[in-house]
Design an enzyme around this catalytic site. Structure first.
Site, PDB file in Angstrom:
ATOM      1  N   HIS A 121       0.823  -1.203   0.000  1.00 30.19           N
ATOM      2  CA  HIS A 121       0.000   0.000   0.000  1.00 30.19           C
ATOM      3  C   HIS A 121       0.862   1.260   0.000  1.00 30.19           C
ATOM      4  CE1 HIS A 121      -2.751   2.894   2.321  1.00 30.19           C
ATOM      5  NE2 HIS A 121      -3.315   2.731   1.137  1.00 30.19           N
ATOM      6  N   ASP A 157      -1.243   6.215  -5.616  1.00 33.92           N
ATOM      7  CA  ASP A 157      -2.278   7.206  -5.942  1.00 33.92           C
ATOM      8  C   ASP A 157      -1.732   8.213  -6.942  1.00 33.92           C
ATOM      9  OD1 ASP A 157      -4.059   6.432  -3.501  1.00 33.92           O
ATOM     10  OD2 ASP A 157      -2.051   6.757  -2.691  1.00 33.92           O
ATOM     11  N   GLU A 171      -4.314   3.914  -8.374  1.00 30.73           N
ATOM     12  CA  GLU A 171      -5.578   4.513  -7.919  1.00 30.73           C
ATOM     13  C   GLU A 171      -5.713   5.928  -8.468  1.00 30.73           C
ATOM     14  OE1 GLU A 171      -6.525   4.828  -3.677  1.00 30.73           O
ATOM     15  OE2 GLU A 171      -8.169   6.193  -4.225  1.00 30.73           O
ATOM     16  N   ASP A 178       0.227  -2.137   4.346  1.00 31.02           N
ATOM     17  CA  ASP A 178       1.407  -1.306   4.607  1.00 31.02           C
ATOM     18  C   ASP A 178       2.621  -2.170   4.940  1.00 31.02           C
ATOM     19  OD1 ASP A 178      -0.230   0.947   4.392  1.00 31.02           O
ATOM     20  OD2 ASP A 178      -0.479   1.186   6.565  1.00 31.02           O
TER      21      ASP A 178
END
Ligand code: G3P
Ligand code: CA
Length: 228
Positions: free
Chosen positions: A9, A38, A103, A223
């Site tokens: 992540h 992201d 993302e 994570d």
């Protein structure tokens, strides 16, 4: 079913500053199969890998990503010495063995990300299956579905697996990406029976990792890739 994927992540957020090259490399060193990150578009039009809409929390600067040019963003530092990476820089770390979950966090990211994936597939040895593009944002999901239906699409949800399944059908998505707290034996079975993959986030505690593994899902976004 294929092997359950271990997906870092924002790279290896438990160990290094999120969404940085060192974070992505650390995730791979911890045996992640790939990473999630992201993207936003900056003022000069490039795709930037950063979580928030502003640079305030993660860098020594201030302001909205969309108000800053690439050259202004590149002058900022994360943790004193690290640059904010572009999408192109991040993709250079990976190859066709890896799984990349991009993302779409910022608006107007869909087409640019699709173009970047298309280039990587046509010119750099990647397959579409190396990628999944996910978003909470309906407009971005719709835009990917209409622009390049070959790119695997994932519906993110923090609220409802049922709604994610509705959008998945509407946009011919490959997967749903529910927060792990939403998973039940019934909704996992329903999603799998409908033919969708399931990638769940952000699962960090050993007890939660064990519980979600037992559902037989396709991937865990964490994570701590060393814990999967
Ligand atoms: O893609 C899963 C997860 O990253 C969504 O939440 O806030 O960490 O981007 P967030
Ligand atoms: Ca994310």
């Amino acid at each position: 079913m294929n092997k359950m994927l271990n997906i870092g992540h924002r790279g290896a957020k438990g160990f290094e500053p999120e969404n940085t090259l060192i974070s992505f490399q650390t995730a791979l060193d911890l045996n992640a199969d790939g990473v999630e990150f992201d993207v936003h578009v900056c003022k000069s039009g490039e795709l930037i890998v950063i979580h928030d809409f502003t640079v305030d929390r993660t860098t020594n600067g201030t302001g909205a990503v969309s108000d800053l040019t690439l050259s202004e963003l590149k002058k900022l530092r994360i943790n004193g010495s690290i640059e904010i990476p572009t999408l192109e820089e991040v993709l250079l770390l990976f190859n066709k063995k890896h799984f990349l979950n991009i993302e779409l966090k910022g608006t107007h990211t869909a087409k640019l990300v699709c173009d970047c994936i298309e280039k990587n597939v046509q010119e750099d040895g990647f397959a579409y299956s190396n990628f999944i593009v996910s978003s909470f944002q309906r407009d971005e999901l719709e835009s990917v579905a209409n622009y390049n239906a070959k790119i695997p699409l994932g519906i993110l949800t923090q609220a409802s697996v049922e709604q994610a399944l509705e959008w998945a059908e509407e946009f011919s998505a490959t997967a749903i990406h529910p927060h792990f707290s939403l998973l039940t034996t019934e909704n996992v079975a329903l999603a799998l029976q409908k033919g969708y993959q399931i990638y769940t986030w952000t699962v960090n505690e050993f007890e939660d990792i064990q519980r979600v593994k037992e559902f037989g899902i396709n991937g865990i976004i964490t994570d701590f890739s060393d814990r999967i």
